[in-house]
Design an enzyme around this catalytic site. Structure first.
Site, PDB file in Angstrom:
ATOM      1  N   GLY A   1      40.134  55.980  36.152  1.00  9.50           N
ATOM      2  CA  GLY A   1      39.397  55.078  35.529  1.00  9.50           C
ATOM      3  C   GLY A   1      37.936  55.719  35.560  1.00  9.50           C
ATOM      4  N   GLY A   2      36.893  54.851  35.295  1.00 13.42           N
ATOM      5  CA  GLY A   2      35.658  55.262  34.931  1.00 13.42           C
ATOM      6  C   GLY A   2      34.762  55.529  36.140  1.00 13.42           C
TER       7      GLY A   2
ATOM      8  N   HIS B   1      40.506  54.748  40.961  1.00 13.34           N
ATOM      9  CA  HIS B   1      39.108  54.454  40.463  1.00 13.34           C
ATOM     10  C   HIS B   1      38.412  55.739  39.933  1.00 13.34           C
ATOM     11  CE1 HIS B   1      39.092  50.827  42.525  1.00 13.34           C
ATOM     12  NE2 HIS B   1      38.091  50.360  41.887  1.00 13.34           N
TER      13      HIS B   1
ATOM     14  N   HIS C   1      30.220  34.251  40.851  1.00 14.18           N
ATOM     15  CA  HIS C   1      30.102  35.636  40.334  1.00 14.18           C
ATOM     16  C   HIS C   1      30.028  35.767  38.934  1.00 14.18           C
ATOM     17  CE1 HIS C   1      30.789  40.057  41.204  1.00 14.18           C
ATOM     18  NE2 HIS C   1      31.166  39.926  40.093  1.00 14.18           N
ATOM     19  N   GLU C   2      30.983  35.229  38.397  1.00 19.22           N
ATOM     20  CA  GLU C   2      31.144  35.349  36.814  1.00 19.22           C
ATOM     21  C   GLU C   2      30.015  34.524  36.247  1.00 19.22           C
ATOM     22  OE1 GLU C   2      32.859  37.585  36.144  1.00 19.22           O
ATOM     23  OE2 GLU C   2      34.175  37.784  37.608  1.00 19.22           O
TER      24      GLU C   2
ATOM     25  N   HIS D   1      26.697  36.996  35.985  1.00 19.40           N
ATOM     26  CA  HIS D   1      26.899  37.719  34.910  1.00 19.40           C
ATOM     27  C   HIS D   1      26.563  37.157  33.720  1.00 19.40           C
ATOM     28  CE1 HIS D   1      28.593  41.434  36.720  1.00 19.40           C
ATOM     29  NE2 HIS D   1      29.784  40.819  37.133  1.00 19.40           N
TER      30      HIS D   1
HETATM   31 ZN   LIG Z   1      31.427  41.506  38.426  1.00 22.25          ZN
END
Ligand SMILES: [Zn+2]
Length: 698
Positions: A620-621, A616, A483-484, A487
């Site tokens: 949060g955003g 969330h 996953h990372e 990105h």
């Molecule tokens: Zn992610």
């Protein structure tokens, strides 16, 4: 001269190439920030006074801004990174003290009227001569400034700023209330019989909280995530689970004294509505979606409703299966006479039992097949196969913040050119490293600042190697690494040279998880997995039946899980798009209305107040953006579907689709609208068919 000596002594001010990690100390941060902010504000003032909105050109503005911002962004990025991976009291203090100053400086950019007018003018007069990336970069800056209230004057502006300020306070108080209310409750268990069947790790955690012994007790269960979830999964005593569940879903509500979030939610919703109207939107959902990939509220409604049609029948079936299993294995206590319908505190527990019964593999048993060095070889091999890049360790060519960290260089296979680099920090270090996994930008590609080689940080929290045993990962950790890396690839393989829209910059929120979730799919591709899943001692490959079980586990409970996300997403949308806080309906009426549709298989219990802890969207955003999780999942599954379409064993086919993915999704970054990027890659609009198929809901 004293000042120049101070400068050259501060490694945070040495920015020509990679950060000087071996010499950066927390004490360097504040002087560096002071110096850089002072010089930035001078340069910005000069830019403002030289700008003439009527005659300014593109090159007077965006490239200049990039150059002005770069030094502080560089230093602040390094500081933020170290704050996450090499935290300590001194650095944290220095970071927290500098943060408001840095935020304030960037806010001033956003509210500069002359800058705004100049950019708007360039968009009107020069648009035809600008590249698509240049237009995107300008448009997104103009848009961000509009959302920041740059277009307002007088009383309206004052009111807008007042609301912004108040919303920031409310959001912090909301989160703090959740945190405090979470701490207000705990359940103490003293009878060892009550923790029968609970895994060692959970018993240890609960015993530690009660300063007890993991075998003899006492044990203290709290509402903190890991503690609570372990209890719902493993605690056999029904009454205990019920108590915990009820406490969990009423956190920070009417019964929580001065930690009650109900009035805060009303105020947040009213203020957001008022703010959105001030800057020209009908409601906050419109404002939120104006900078996302989803066109409008109707598009989100449509996605949710379509997914619901598929997921709800599956959720009903899954719940029935859990119920049948419970009745058959739970004895008298769970008989129909006793409990006509399973309650939420039953379903989680029994779903885990059913899962164990079906799959009978534990994460621990599979660890020896996922040794980090092999997994990395496999992942880099995949990147070579599909994207045509070579990744080589280049230790010694960059300074690192810890000996665990490896520095890698990425080469384009065809040209042999060094095109990007990244740091991988794979192991947990609880003493000074934040939990979880993330990717961050070290250096971004930008022609204006002369940075041609983007550099990324990939940070994970796997188990460190012990003596001769390499780091052995759980399958979940393998997925996280992929996953990372996804990105990271979008950041590193970008072809865009405008900092604001290169790589992951400027990618819409609901599209930014596309490459990352896309990469996770390869963990279920047999060829990829068997390339690295070999026992670290014997070299024996992962057993076929275990791989099959991993695939089945992925779809287990998919209907109920999907419904839960849709329910949260639609409730969020309803509150920000159609709810009138001044009308007669309460937020809990809205919750019930949405639950009737999106949680029809399992209605919330009477008095459910989960909204009061819905961080969330209120802390949060994610306000009017919770749907993004599902949205991006659809895109990433559909993108992977392009590889399935040509056949995952078709080497030439996979290669050519992979190169296309590199050129479009990874290459364009934020330089093109995500719907266009997707269409160029897939040759059509996104479809949810692939996601439904992967989840077994198709
Ligand atoms: Zn992610």
């Amino acid at each position: 001269m004293l000042s120049s000596k101070t400068c050259s002594d501060n490694p945070l001010l040495e920015q020509k190439s990679l950060p000087k990690f071996s010499s950066i100390e927390p004490s360097h941060l504040q002087p560096a920030v002071e110096t850089l902010l002072a010089s930035m504000s001078k340069k910005f003032a000069a830019l403002e006074s030289n700008l003439n909105p009527a005659s300014a050109s593109y090159s007077d503005i965006l490239p200049e801004l990039e150059r002005i911002r770069e030094p502080i962004s560089y230093a602040w990025g390094v500081a933020g990174h170290l704050n996450g991976v090499k935290n300590g009291d001194e650095l944290r203090k220095a970071y927290e003290e500098s943060q408001p100053k840095v935020i304030k400086a960037f806010t001033e950019f956003k509210q500069s009227r002359v800058l705004y007018d100049s950019m708007k003018n360039v968009l009107e007069s020069e648009k035809a001569h600008l590249s698509q990336e240049q237009v995107r970069a300008l448009e997104s800056s103009v848009h961000a400034m509009q959302l920041g209230g740059v277009g307002l004057d007088g009383e309206e502006k004052e009111r807008f700023n007042e609301i912004k300020q108040r919303l920031a306070e409310l959001s912090t108080t909301f989160s703090n209330n959740v945190l405090d209310a979470t701490k207000m409750f705990s359940l103490e268990i003293t009878d060892p019989a009550d923790v029968g069947g609970v895994p060692e790790s959970a018993k240890k955690m609960w015993a530690a909280a009660a300063e007890g012994d993991s075998e003899k007790g006492p044990w203290k269960i709290t509402l903190d995530g890991p503690s609570y979830i372990s209890a719902m999964h493993h605690l056999g005593v029904r009454e205990h689970r019920e108590k915990l569940y009820r406490a969990f879903v009423t956190r920070a509500s009417e019964g929580s004294g001065d930690k009650n979030n109900v009035p805060l939610i009303s105020e947040i919703l009213s203020l957001k509505l008022e703010m959105s109207k001030l800057i020209g939107f009908n409601n906050y959902a419109e404002q939120s979606l104006s900078s996302k990939m989803a066109d409008d509220v109707a598009a989100v409604d449509e996605m949710s409703s379509f997914m619901k049609e598929k997921a709800l029948p599956a959720a009903v079936r899954e719940l029935q299966e859990i119920t049948d299993f419970t009745r058959a294995n739970g004895g008298e206590e769970y008989s129909e006479a006793h409990i006509p319908k399973l309650m939420p505190w039953d379903t989680t527990y029994w779903s885990e039992r059913l899962k164990e019964n079906k799959f009978s593999i534990t994460e621990e048993e599979l660890r020896p097949y996922f040794a980090l060095p092999k997994v990395l070889d496999g992942m880099f091999g995949l990147a070579n196969r599909i994207f045509g890049i070579n990744i080589e360790a280049a230790n010694g060519e960059a300074e690192v913040w810890n000996d665990d960290v490896t520095f890698y260089k990425v080469f384009d296979e065809e040209s042999g050119r060094h095109i990007a680099s990244f740091f991988l920090d794979p192991y947990s270090r609880p003493e000074n490293k934040r939990g979880g996994a993330w990717m961050d930008v070290c250096i971004g590609k930008s022609a204006a600042t002369n940075r041609d080689i983007p550099v990324a940080y990939l940070t994970c929290n796997g188990s460190p190697p012990i003596e001769d045993t390499p780091s052995l990962m759980t399958f979940r950790e393998v997925e996280t690494l992929f996953h990372e890396f996804g990105h990271g690839l979008q950041h590193m393989l970008t072809n865009v040279e405008i900092g604001d829209v290169a790589g992951i910059s400027g990618v819409e929120w609901d599209a930014v998880e596309l490459p990352s979730q896309f990469m996770e799919n390869w963990c279920y591709d047999k060829k990829t997995v068997y390339g690295f899943a070999k026992h670290y001692e014997t070299g024996e490959p992962l057993k076929d039946k275990d791989f099959e079980k991993l695939k089945l586990q992925r779809t287990y409970g998919a209907g109920m899980m999907t419904m839960r996300q849709l329910y949260f997403g639609q409730l969020d949308m309803e509150l920000h798009a159609r709810y009138d806080p001044a009308g007669g309906e309460s937020i809990f009426d809205v919750q019930k209305r949405v639950a009737d549709v999106y949680s029809a298989h399992m209605p919330p219990i009477e008095g459910d107040r989960f909204l009061c802890a819905f961080n969330h969207i209120f802390g949060g955003g994610y306000a009017a953006g919770y749907y993004s999780y599902k949205w991006a999942e659809i895109l990433s599954a559909d993108a992977f579907g392009a590889f399935e379409d040509v056949g995952l064993d078709n080497e030439e086919g996979v290669k050519s689709v992979g190169r296309k993915f590199r050129k479009t999704v990874l290459g364009y970054g934020g330089g093109k609208p995500p719907s266009e990027v997707f269409k160029e890659f897939r040759g059509r609009e996104p479809s949810s068919e692939a996601l439904l198929r992967h989840c077994g809901l198709g």
